[in-house]
Design a protein around this motif. Structure first.
Motif, PDB file in Angstrom:
ATOM      1  N   ASP A 157      32.724  48.077  48.009  1.00 39.06           N
ATOM      2  CA  ASP A 157      31.889  46.902  47.766  1.00 39.06           C
ATOM      3  C   ASP A 157      32.431  46.060  46.609  1.00 39.06           C
ATOM      4  N   LEU A 158      32.962  46.725  45.593  1.00 41.42           N
ATOM      5  CA  LEU A 158      33.587  46.004  44.482  1.00 41.42           C
ATOM      6  C   LEU A 158      34.796  45.206  44.977  1.00 41.42           C
ATOM      7  N   LEU A 159      35.599  45.823  45.823  1.00 42.14           N
ATOM      8  CA  LEU A 159      36.786  45.146  46.350  1.00 42.14           C
ATOM      9  C   LEU A 159      36.406  43.981  47.252  1.00 42.14           C
ATOM     10  N   TYR A 160      35.412  44.175  48.085  1.00 39.59           N
ATOM     11  CA  TYR A 160      34.966  43.097  48.979  1.00 39.59           C
ATOM     12  C   TYR A 160      34.514  41.881  48.168  1.00 39.59           C
ATOM     13  N   LYS A 161      33.726  42.142  47.134  1.00 39.07           N
ATOM     14  CA  LYS A 161      33.258  41.055  46.272  1.00 39.07           C
ATOM     15  C   LYS A 161      34.424  40.397  45.549  1.00 39.07           C
ATOM     16  N   ALA A 162      35.382  41.220  45.110  1.00 41.15           N
ATOM     17  CA  ALA A 162      36.542  40.698  44.374  1.00 41.15           C
ATOM     18  C   ALA A 162      37.426  39.816  45.245  1.00 41.15           C
ATOM     19  N   LEU A 163      37.403  40.036  46.555  1.00 42.66           N
ATOM     20  CA  LEU A 163      38.263  39.297  47.482  1.00 42.66           C
ATOM     21  C   LEU A 163      37.562  38.121  48.146  1.00 42.66           C
ATOM     22  N   LYS A 164      36.261  37.984  47.914  1.00 41.79           N
ATOM     23  CA  LYS A 164      35.500  36.894  48.522  1.00 41.79           C
ATOM     24  C   LYS A 164      35.734  35.573  47.793  1.00 41.79           C
ATOM     25  N   GLY A 165      35.555  34.493  48.533  1.00 44.24           N
ATOM     26  CA  GLY A 165      35.590  33.176  47.905  1.00 44.24           C
ATOM     27  C   GLY A 165      36.986  32.705  47.557  1.00 44.24           C
ATOM     28  N   ILE A 166      37.031  31.693  46.709  1.00 45.31           N
ATOM     29  CA  ILE A 166      38.312  31.097  46.308  1.00 45.31           C
ATOM     30  C   ILE A 166      38.926  31.957  45.201  1.00 45.31           C
ATOM     31  N   GLY A 167      40.150  32.409  45.414  1.00 46.82           N
ATOM     32  CA  GLY A 167      40.794  33.278  44.440  1.00 46.82           C
ATOM     33  C   GLY A 167      40.264  34.692  44.538  1.00 46.82           C
ATOM     34  N   SER A 168      40.822  35.571  43.760  1.00 50.12           N
ATOM     35  CA  SER A 168      40.386  36.965  43.786  1.00 50.12           C
ATOM     36  C   SER A 168      40.313  37.492  42.359  1.00 50.12           C
ATOM     37  N   ASP A 169      39.495  38.516  42.171  1.00 56.31           N
ATOM     38  CA  ASP A 169      39.334  39.125  40.855  1.00 56.31           C
ATOM     39  C   ASP A 169      40.422  40.184  40.672  1.00 56.31           C
ATOM     40  N   LYS A 170      41.516  39.782  40.052  1.00 48.06           N
ATOM     41  CA  LYS A 170      42.667  40.675  39.914  1.00 48.06           C
ATOM     42  C   LYS A 170      42.354  41.887  39.041  1.00 48.06           C
ATOM     43  N   ILE A 193      39.272  54.700  50.763  1.00 47.22           N
ATOM     44  CA  ILE A 193      38.756  53.350  50.509  1.00 47.22           C
ATOM     45  C   ILE A 193      39.203  52.403  51.618  1.00 47.22           C
ATOM     46  N   LYS A 194      40.467  52.501  52.024  1.00 52.71           N
ATOM     47  CA  LYS A 194      40.974  51.645  53.099  1.00 52.71           C
ATOM     48  C   LYS A 194      40.215  51.891  54.404  1.00 52.71           C
ATOM     49  N   GLU A 195      39.968  53.157  54.709  1.00 50.60           N
ATOM     50  CA  GLU A 195      39.221  53.507  55.923  1.00 50.60           C
ATOM     51  C   GLU A 195      37.794  52.978  55.876  1.00 50.60           C
ATOM     52  N   LYS A 196      37.135  53.172  54.737  1.00 51.15           N
ATOM     53  CA  LYS A 196      35.752  52.732  54.579  1.00 51.15           C
ATOM     54  C   LYS A 196      35.647  51.215  54.610  1.00 51.15           C
ATOM     55  N   TYR A 197      36.620  50.536  54.035  1.00 50.86           N
ATOM     56  CA  TYR A 197      36.625  49.071  54.024  1.00 50.86           C
ATOM     57  C   TYR A 197      36.699  48.530  55.460  1.00 50.86           C
ATOM     58  N   LYS A 198      37.576  49.142  56.256  1.00 49.88           N
ATOM     59  CA  LYS A 198      37.713  48.749  57.661  1.00 49.88           C
ATOM     60  C   LYS A 198      36.426  49.021  58.426  1.00 49.88           C
ATOM     61  N   GLU A 199      35.832  50.176  58.164  1.00 50.14           N
ATOM     62  CA  GLU A 199      34.593  50.577  58.846  1.00 50.14           C
ATOM     63  C   GLU A 199      33.430  49.657  58.475  1.00 50.14           C
ATOM     64  N   LYS A 200      33.312  49.316  57.211  1.00 50.75           N
ATOM     65  CA  LYS A 200      32.151  48.540  56.748  1.00 50.75           C
ATOM     66  C   LYS A 200      32.303  47.041  56.960  1.00 50.75           C
ATOM     67  N   GLY A 247      35.169  45.560  58.697  1.00 50.46           N
ATOM     68  CA  GLY A 247      35.959  45.189  59.864  1.00 50.46           C
ATOM     69  C   GLY A 247      37.269  44.508  59.541  1.00 50.46           C
ATOM     70  N   LYS A 248      37.787  44.734  58.335  1.00 56.59           N
ATOM     71  CA  LYS A 248      39.026  44.086  57.924  1.00 56.59           C
ATOM     72  C   LYS A 248      39.977  45.107  57.321  1.00 56.59           C
ATOM     73  N   ASP A 249      41.274  44.804  57.419  1.00 56.65           N
ATOM     74  CA  ASP A 249      42.299  45.662  56.837  1.00 56.65           C
ATOM     75  C   ASP A 249      42.438  45.323  55.362  1.00 56.65           C
ATOM     76  N   LEU A 250      42.137  46.279  54.496  1.00 56.73           N
ATOM     77  CA  LEU A 250      42.138  46.023  53.060  1.00 56.73           C
ATOM     78  C   LEU A 250      43.513  45.605  52.551  1.00 56.73           C
ATOM     79  N   VAL A 251      44.559  46.271  53.024  1.00 53.70           N
ATOM     80  CA  VAL A 251      45.908  45.948  52.560  1.00 53.70           C
ATOM     81  C   VAL A 251      46.249  44.498  52.893  1.00 53.70           C
ATOM     82  N   GLU A 252      45.922  44.081  54.102  1.00 50.82           N
ATOM     83  CA  GLU A 252      46.199  42.699  54.509  1.00 50.82           C
ATOM     84  C   GLU A 252      45.344  41.709  53.731  1.00 50.82           C
TER      85      GLU A 252
END
Length: 305
Positions: free
Chosen positions: A76-89, A107-114, A116-121
């Motif tokens: 959830d932290l990563l999803y929020k960090a990647l949302k919107g314009i720019g990212s929280d590095k 984390i990568k598996e859970k991100y895809k499951e929750k 629907g996106k590939d975290l690495v990409e």
């Protein structure tokens, strides 16, 4: 547990933070996750929904974090960090550097499951340059686990690092990225000692002088994650409460994620570096039941390293 579930639901609906705090701090994270599961079975709804509905502000943010399983919280932290314009590095660097490779795969598996996106990409699309090169390696390749470093090899690597940085005009970033993403913690520490012995400079000071912006912060996070993670978070907590205004989102993240890992060591580092009691310093910048949650996480004696 049934009676406590009833107490928790009543406390949430009546917005009784005192009672909610008392219940939440009575459990470890794994026990709170179990409590959340039982809450779902008993009342047919996610406990987080009621926290969202009846609680507010920084108290709510802390409580939500406390009832999430660690991988879910990272996702959830990563999803929020990647949302919107720019990212929280800072969030990206922190999670990628301070989680084990096995944890990153979960984390990568859970991100895809929750989501629907590939975290690495997703991260690749939000980053660029040397920062992108470095974080992509960390996400996809497990570093060396060698716990018995070869002194001669580490000494030669120290020479390579010197030639790539201080000795020349400009910096050969590729050399830094190569070794900082592959060496084990023991190898990096040995190399750092050799570098200091030969060139009278520690790795953090070297990175500060040779790099800037996000890649500088990422390389510093790598060094701390392998050599002194507790010191890193002591310094981060200090910055979260230093100056005008409290950086509450950061403070909550640091304390929740480290509360059952190395909080006692973090407090010792804080005292050693800043000559102040960390719990008292956090108290100065927070209040009410919000502070009580943070205090409980900082003081409870979980099984820690």
């Amino acid at each position: 547990m049934s009676s406590e579930l009833n107490q928790l639901e009543i406390a949430l609906k009546s917005k009784n933070q005192l009672e909610v705090t008392s219940i939440a701090l009575n459990y470890s994270n794994s026990e709170r996750v179990k409590l959340r599961q039982e809450y779902q079975k008993k009342f047919g709804k996610d406990l987080l929904q009621d926290i969202e509905e009846y609680m507010s502000s920084d108290y709510k943010t802390t409580l939500l974090a406390m009832f999430k399983e660690p991988v879910e919280y990272d996702v959830d932290l990563l999803y929020k960090a990647l949302k919107g314009i720019g990212s929280d590095k800072e969030v990206l660097s922190e999670i990628v550097c301070f989680r084990s490779f096995d944890r990153l795969n979960k984390i990568k598996e859970k991100y895809k499951e929750k989501y629907g996106k590939d975290l690495v990409e997703e991260i690749k699309g939000e980053t660029s340059g040397d920062y992108q090169k470095t974080i992509m390696i960390l996400l996809q390749k497990e570093r060396n686990k060698n716990s018995l470093p070869d002194l001669e090899i580490c000494s030669k690597i120290a020479d390579e690092i010197y030639k790539a940085g201080e000795e020349k005009l400009g910096t050969s970033e590729e050399v830094f990225i190569k070794y900082f993403t592959s060496l084990s913690g023991e190898e990096l520490l040995t190399m750092a000692k050799e570098y200091h012995k030969k060139y009278k400079k520690d790795l953090i000071a070297l990175i500060e002088s040779e790099f800037s912006s996000n890649i500088k912060d990422l390389l510093i996070a790598i060094v701390y994650s392998l050599i002194s993670p507790s010191e890193y978070f002591a310094r981060k907590i200090y910055r979260a409460v230093d100056g005008l205004g409290t950086k509450d989102d950061k403070l909550i993240r640091y304390i929740v994620t480290r509360s059952e890992v190395d909080m006692n060591i973090i407090k010792n580092y804080y005292q050693l570096i800043y000559k102040k009691d960390m719990v008292e310093r956090v108290k100065d910048d927070t209040s009410g039941e919000y502070y009580k949650l943070l205090e409980g996480l900082m003081l409870r004696n979980y099984n820690q390293i």
